[in-house]
Design an enzyme around this catalytic site. Sequence first.
Site, PDB file in Angstrom:
ATOM      1  N   ASP A  63       2.780   5.113   6.635  1.00  0.00           N
ATOM      2  CA  ASP A  63       3.105   3.734   7.023  1.00  0.00           C
ATOM      3  C   ASP A  63       2.793   2.743   5.914  1.00  0.00           C
ATOM      4  O   ASP A  63       2.070   3.043   4.956  1.00  0.00           O
ATOM      5  CB  ASP A  63       2.372   3.333   8.306  1.00  0.00           C
ATOM      6  CG  ASP A  63       0.864   3.361   8.171  1.00  0.00           C
ATOM      7  OD1 ASP A  63       0.320   4.320   7.547  1.00  0.00           O
ATOM      8  OD2 ASP A  63       0.206   2.424   8.668  1.00  0.00           O
TER       9      ASP A  63
ATOM     10  N   GLU B 117      -2.141   3.962   9.332  1.00  0.00           N
ATOM     11  CA  GLU B 117      -3.374   3.733   8.579  1.00  0.00           C
ATOM     12  C   GLU B 117      -3.608   2.247   8.355  1.00  0.00           C
ATOM     13  O   GLU B 117      -4.745   1.814   8.215  1.00  0.00           O
ATOM     14  CB  GLU B 117      -3.292   4.444   7.220  1.00  0.00           C
ATOM     15  CG  GLU B 117      -4.626   4.556   6.485  1.00  0.00           C
ATOM     16  CD  GLU B 117      -4.923   3.355   5.579  1.00  0.00           C
ATOM     17  OE1 GLU B 117      -6.093   3.229   5.163  1.00  0.00           O
ATOM     18  OE2 GLU B 117      -4.002   2.553   5.283  1.00  0.00           O
TER      19      GLU B 117
END
Lengths: 356, 356
Positions: A71, A127
Amino acid sequence: MGLDVAVPAGELTGALVDFASVSGSEGPLADAVEAALVGLPGLTVDRDGDAVVARTSLGRPTRVVLAGHLDTVPIADNVPSRREGDRLYGCGTSDMKSGVAVMLHLAATVAAESLVHDLTWVFYDNEEVDASRNGLRRLAERHRDWLEGDLAVLMEPTGGEIEAGCQGTLRVIATLPGRRAHSARSWLGDNAIHRAGDLLTRLAAYQPRTVEIDGCAYREGLSAVRISGGVAGNVIPDRCEVTINFRFAPDRDVAGALAHVQEVLAGYELELTDSSGGALPGLSAPAAAAFVTATGRQPRAKYGWTDVARFAALGIPALNYGPGDPNLAHTRDEYVELPLVEEAERVLRAYLTTRS
Amino acid sequence: MGLDVAVPAGELTGALVDFASVSGSEGPLADAVEAALVGLPGLTVDRDGDAVVARTSLGRPTRVVLAGHLDTVPIADNVPSRREGDRLYGCGTSDMKSGVAVMLHLAATVAAESLVHDLTWVFYDNEEVDASRNGLRRLAERHRDWLEGDLAVLMEPTGGEIEAGCQGTLRVIATLPGRRAHSARSWLGDNAIHRAGDLLTRLAAYQPRTVEIDGCAYREGLSAVRISGGVAGNVIPDRCEVTINFRFAPDRDVAGALAHVQEVLAGYELELTDSSGGALPGLSAPAAAAFVTATGRQPRAKYGWTDVARFAALGIPALNYGPGDPNLAHTRDEYVELPLVEEAERVLRAYLTTRS
């Protein structure tokens, strides 16, 4: 949408950046990564949510885990990617699609027979958002066996340096009490904001430690990060709150760090709001020492908290190593130096294939 | 809706409370007050917005201004009024419809030939809201001649005491600069919140003056009333703001008060956000001295800022005197002691009709 993971890592970084995957919307990219890994020989591929884990099972004496998150922070007019000379610009170029590209390209191009370690490739989600959503945290809870290994390399941006372990962090809120009164009769009240003067003076005078572990210097810090107080422009305030962040060297655990803050701020009412233990650098472990040799770089301390601490909590030595620039992470002008991407690929390839 | 201003002041207080007039909606009450005054002999009645001013023109050597505001703070389930023994409960009973009732009742019942002073009755709007809307301020700007006099008595709640003059007030915002950094590398930043430690310590150690003027003791106060700072839980903050309120004795003007704050907080960037000069007690003026004699009370200093300062700014000695209890103003359980309403009526009647 397919991913060609055989193209050079720099080119693959661009393809990954163009495949937008802001936290929470990694699904299509996780699908593409999973499909690419399933198409490679000799890998067992597992999936949990938008995390994908692929493992070799060659019976090697050591297992190295390479991990990266899929991400990015929200796009800021910086997708698609754009190349200027040796730099590739775009959201996630540094943090950390260049690291993911190196991982995928190595997974596709290192022959199994040349590997001196068994490998585990971990690609995970979320994250960049609240820790409760973190994909690596979820894997550690649900599938701890998928993460087993002798060394974990987290490919967060380090500019090609080895950043070992990480500091711990905790936050406390100090609540200063008082008694309201009209400010025209201030002597009838007890000013909670004035009480913060001594607390802030202690913080300003605080001398943080620098601790050296495995050759890495960890420099601590105790900082007010938020303050608020006040009722109205004509009222002596009866409450003031100060949020204090302690970043501590990994020779302290959370309990020891909290005890230290309580000692420094003795006399104040403190409430612990969140904490994350640090990670020791673990460079004395043989697999880690070999990695340091392969890079030819002097390891340094990691100051921010990263997911290496999640591996450390599982008893796995872990370090940060990636081609991105940590200072460019989350910026609109984020870019990666393509020569560093090539260097990371070369260093890792040598490490994974050279008998120490 | 008519008002019978001939009934006793306590009963009239109840009628005025039941005639709701939250700031901004005083129109109907101002109409009723105007109608009642127009019906009385010997008064010139003027109107500006929702302010009504009535004056005698008897050619007396002195003129006394009696003033009160018609508005109240918002109703809090405390209208209509309710009597319990000697107490009348309800919104505005103390602040300050009991004072207005005494004024209206005296206007209706004191015979012109017995007056030793010419009188000016001032009923105004919007005292309980932003100063820019204040009706007395508007009258002072537009119709200064309506307010001329030798003494002004503002019938704000004082519990039957004479509260003379008033303190001044000013607010400054101290802005503490800094430099952002990640809190894991706090030494790269400059913590603006930590800088507030010295400032707040100075405020906590500040020794305010007590100044005696005309027998009234004015006690000053220098107080932080608001503080805010902070960017995020992991960022060294680059800005912290502290709002400081200085309540000063009326022997200082605003410029002198500001200079004093600048001296106490030397080295800090201060911005003046608002100020109102105080009012000297002015008790040495003959009309004021006679008033003190009539009440038989020892005058004391007024600590809060009130509209007496607007009269003082026009060069008119002014004092606060009213039957309400200042500690009950703006509370849900607001009430007035009816014997104090009768006492105020008696005291004022004696003052207005007794040759000194």
